[in-house]
Design a protein around this motif. Structure first.
Motif, PDB file in Angstrom:
ATOM      1  N   GLY A 116       0.816  -1.206   0.000  1.00 33.51           N
ATOM      2  CA  GLY A 116       0.000   0.000   0.000  1.00 33.51           C
ATOM      3  C   GLY A 116       0.852   1.259   0.000  1.00 33.51           C
ATOM      4  N   PHE A 117       1.775   1.348   0.955  1.00 36.24           N
ATOM      5  CA  PHE A 117       2.560   2.579   1.071  1.00 36.24           C
ATOM      6  C   PHE A 117       3.489   2.790  -0.107  1.00 36.24           C
ATOM      7  N   VAL A 118       4.161   1.697  -0.537  1.00 41.01           N
ATOM      8  CA  VAL A 118       5.076   1.854  -1.669  1.00 41.01           C
ATOM      9  C   VAL A 118       4.284   2.243  -2.921  1.00 41.01           C
ATOM     10  N   GLY A 119       3.120   1.622  -3.103  1.00 42.32           N
ATOM     11  CA  GLY A 119       2.281   1.963  -4.251  1.00 42.32           C
ATOM     12  C   GLY A 119       1.861   3.428  -4.206  1.00 42.32           C
ATOM     13  N   LEU A 120       1.499   3.907  -3.008  1.00 43.25           N
ATOM     14  CA  LEU A 120       1.055   5.292  -2.851  1.00 43.25           C
ATOM     15  C   LEU A 120       2.151   6.265  -3.278  1.00 43.25           C
ATOM     16  N   MET A 121       3.328   6.092  -2.674  1.00 40.34           N
ATOM     17  CA  MET A 121       4.390   7.059  -2.952  1.00 40.34           C
ATOM     18  C   MET A 121       4.911   6.915  -4.384  1.00 40.34           C
ATOM     19  N   SER A 122       5.094   5.674  -4.829  1.00 40.20           N
ATOM     20  CA  SER A 122       5.687   5.526  -6.165  1.00 40.20           C
ATOM     21  C   SER A 122       4.710   5.996  -7.229  1.00 40.20           C
TER      22      SER A 122
END
Lengths: 422, 156
Positions: free
Chosen positions: B100-106
């Protein structure tokens, strides 16, 4: 009472409509003859502009009594140019260019790798003295695309679709369609390896036809390893090219540090395989490989400076290359993950479509077909965009870096007759 | 319902939601830049569109991750009740959090790379291929997170 009776007005309308039709026909006819004429005028103007540009690029010598024009010509066209110059009263000097000149490059590739030239151009052309890597990355690019899309059904669509389109297409887009066909072929191969057909997982379904060959399909864990192996092969291949390139450009002495890296990586890979098969079971050979490789890396890091400075530079190179290679190799995991995600999304589409078919609605058959078509089209579009861009990055970043590709060459755009199709 | 199940589904929610939000913001940046660039140069719409679509994949990774884990979780249903150990619950939560977090930022950052590229193409620079290559740099980490989510689900 109206001024004119109704039949007269109706008559008038008919007459005007007839006139409009005639005018439109005239315009159509005019367009038919004028568009080619306009194109040919455009052609002439472009040619004149090119000619003027060439004239402007000449420099005057001896108080403008002589105009000097410098140009490059590919070797295979040299004879024709010389003949032309001899026939026309021109004074000329022929010289081989030195590497210091910024020589424009004209790529020469075989039928297969020529298709991949536009992809290479998206990054940069090689400089004149470098090897052209198009032929070297073309087979990898094809395989990587197939790996990322990884669905035999989609690949079949690409292959046949581009094939059918090729029959009617104009000559200038035919190479592009051939490229699509090759990419489709690779997709079929990897779809067959992982057992995916239009999102249907052939490993898990009970189709009698595939019962015997089911064990041949690779499961996701093996695909993961296959991605890393393909990556390792490309990186080692890249180093081999770097070695050849350095011999060609600077001489044998300058290639020895790369030879050291090749000894270490290829040697370790072969050793690992052999020791897993228990043909080798002493570590002494591994140590020998590592020390021999390190020797080359440390002593020949930069043949221009003294030995102690070389060792210092070699140590730094060692550190940066080891950490770099590790990252490069992990980067190839994307092949596996992209292949998996496009297969999963295809599977989801089928799953939802089957649920639609199972519903009680009267129109369920229509919705089933529409949803399948819509879903798979969307998946193909998104997945093939990703499957094109990610192998491109692997080529330009991981492969070009390890192959020591610098790039920045100028394209050879000769002064020639325009060939705009009319 | 056990804490483990709650944890697992919170993780799944984070996975779909954050990755999806990242993509939504990313493609919007691309779309906004495209509209701006269209005013200067409307012939390159195809290129703008391809670049705008690039940050759309993070949301798909979130969804594909959900699908894989959901299929796995459904095998733990015994007599209509999901039975998860605390370990399994935390593992799914962690997978969701990471993806979730990596997808959000990337997704967001990839969108801004694409937007800059689109603005550049609109101003007449020939940087389409280079932007594509640069734009997939941030995407790699979402792909890695997806691969990790897959490995976590395989290990449940």
């Amino acid at each position: 009472m109206p001024e004119r009776p109704f039949p007269a007005i109706a008559q008038n309308i008919l007459k005007i409509e007839e006139e409009i039709k005639n005018i439109n026909e005239d315009i159509d006819n005019y367009a038919k003859t004028s568009i080619p004429a306009l194109k040919s005028v455009k052609n002439t103007i472009a040619e004149n502009s090119d000619f003027n540009k060439a004239v402007l690029n000449t420099s005057g010598k001896f108080e403008d009594t002589v105009m000097l024009l410098e140009a490059y010509v590919p070797e295979n066209k040299e004879k024709k140019l010389t003949e032309f110059l001899n026939e026309n009263p021109t004074l000329y000097v022929k010289e081989n260019p030195t590497l210091k000149d910024n020589i424009p490059v004209l790529l020469k590739n075989n039928k297969f790798s020529r298709l991949f030239e536009p992809i290479g151009k998206l990054f940069s052309l090689p400089t004149y003295s470098e090897l052209d890597l198009t032929a070297c990355f073309a087979p990898f690019f094809m395989l990587f695309f197939g790996f990322c899309l990884g669905d035999a059904g989609y690949g079949l669509l690409f292959l046949t679709g581009a094939g059918l389109f090729k029959l009617k297409a104009e000559d200038n887009i035919k190479p592009l369609l051939s490229l699509v066909q090759f990419l489709g072929l690779a997709t079929i191969i990897f779809g067959a390896i992982s057992g995916t057909f239009f999102g249907i997982n052939l490993i898990q379904t009970d189709i009698k036809l595939f019962a015997d060959i089911k064990t041949l399909f690779l499961n996701p864990d093996n695909m993961f390893n296959l991605a890393l192996v393909l990556g390792a092969v490309q990186i080692i291949f890249g180093m081999l090219i770097k070695m050849i390139n350095r011999i060609k450009q600077f001489g044998f002495k300058y290639s020895l540090a790369t030879v050291g890296w090749l000894i270490i990586f290829a040697g370790t890979a072969i050793f690992t395989v052999l020791s897993m098969k228990e043909i080798l079971n002493t570590n002494i050979i591994l140590y020998a490989i590592l020390s021999l490789g390190s020797f080359f890396i440390l002593i020949f890091s930069d043949p221009k400076i003294n030995v102690f400075a070389r060792i210092g530079k070699g140590l730094w190179d060692m550190y940066s290359t080891v950490t770099g290679i590790f990252g490069d190799l992990l980067s190839y995991i994307r092949l596996f993950a992209l292949g998996l995600s496009s297969a999963v999304l295809g599977f989801v589409i089928n799953d939802i479509a089957i649920q639609i078919l199972g519903s009680a609605s009267v129109t369920r058959h229509i919705f089933f077909v529409v949803f399948l078509l819509f879903g798979h089209t969307l998946n193909i579009l998104i997945a093939s965009l990703g499957s094109f861009v990610h192998p491109m990055r692997l080529t330009f970043v991981e492969f070009y870096k390890n192959a020591g590709f610098v790039g920045g060459g100028k394209e050879y755009k000769p002064f020639e007759k325009q060939n705009i199709k009319s | 319902m056990s804490t483990a199940v709650i944890l697992a589904y919170t993780g799944i929610a984070l996975m779909i939601a954050l990755a999806g939000i990242g993509s939504a913001i990313g493609v919007s940046s691309g779309g906004n830049a495209s509209i701006g660039a269209l005013k200067k140069n409307d012939e390159a719409f195809g290129k703008y569109m391809l670049l705008s679509a690039l940050p759309g994949t993070q949301g798909l990774y979130g969804f594909a991750g959900f699908f894989i884990i959901n299929a796995k979780l459904s095998t733990f249903i015994v007599d209509g009740v999901m039975v998860l150990t605390m370990y399994q619950g935390v593992a799914v939560f962690a997978a969701g959090l990471a993806l979730g977090f990596v997808g959000l930022m990337s997704g967001i950052k990839q969108g801004s790379v694409c937007a800059n590229g689109i603005a550049g193409i609109g101003s007449g620079y020939d940087i389409f291929g280079k932007t594509m290559v640069l734009a997939v740099f941030p995407e790699l980490y979402a792909i890695i997170a997806f691969a990790a989510a897959f490995l976590i689900s395989a290990g449940l």
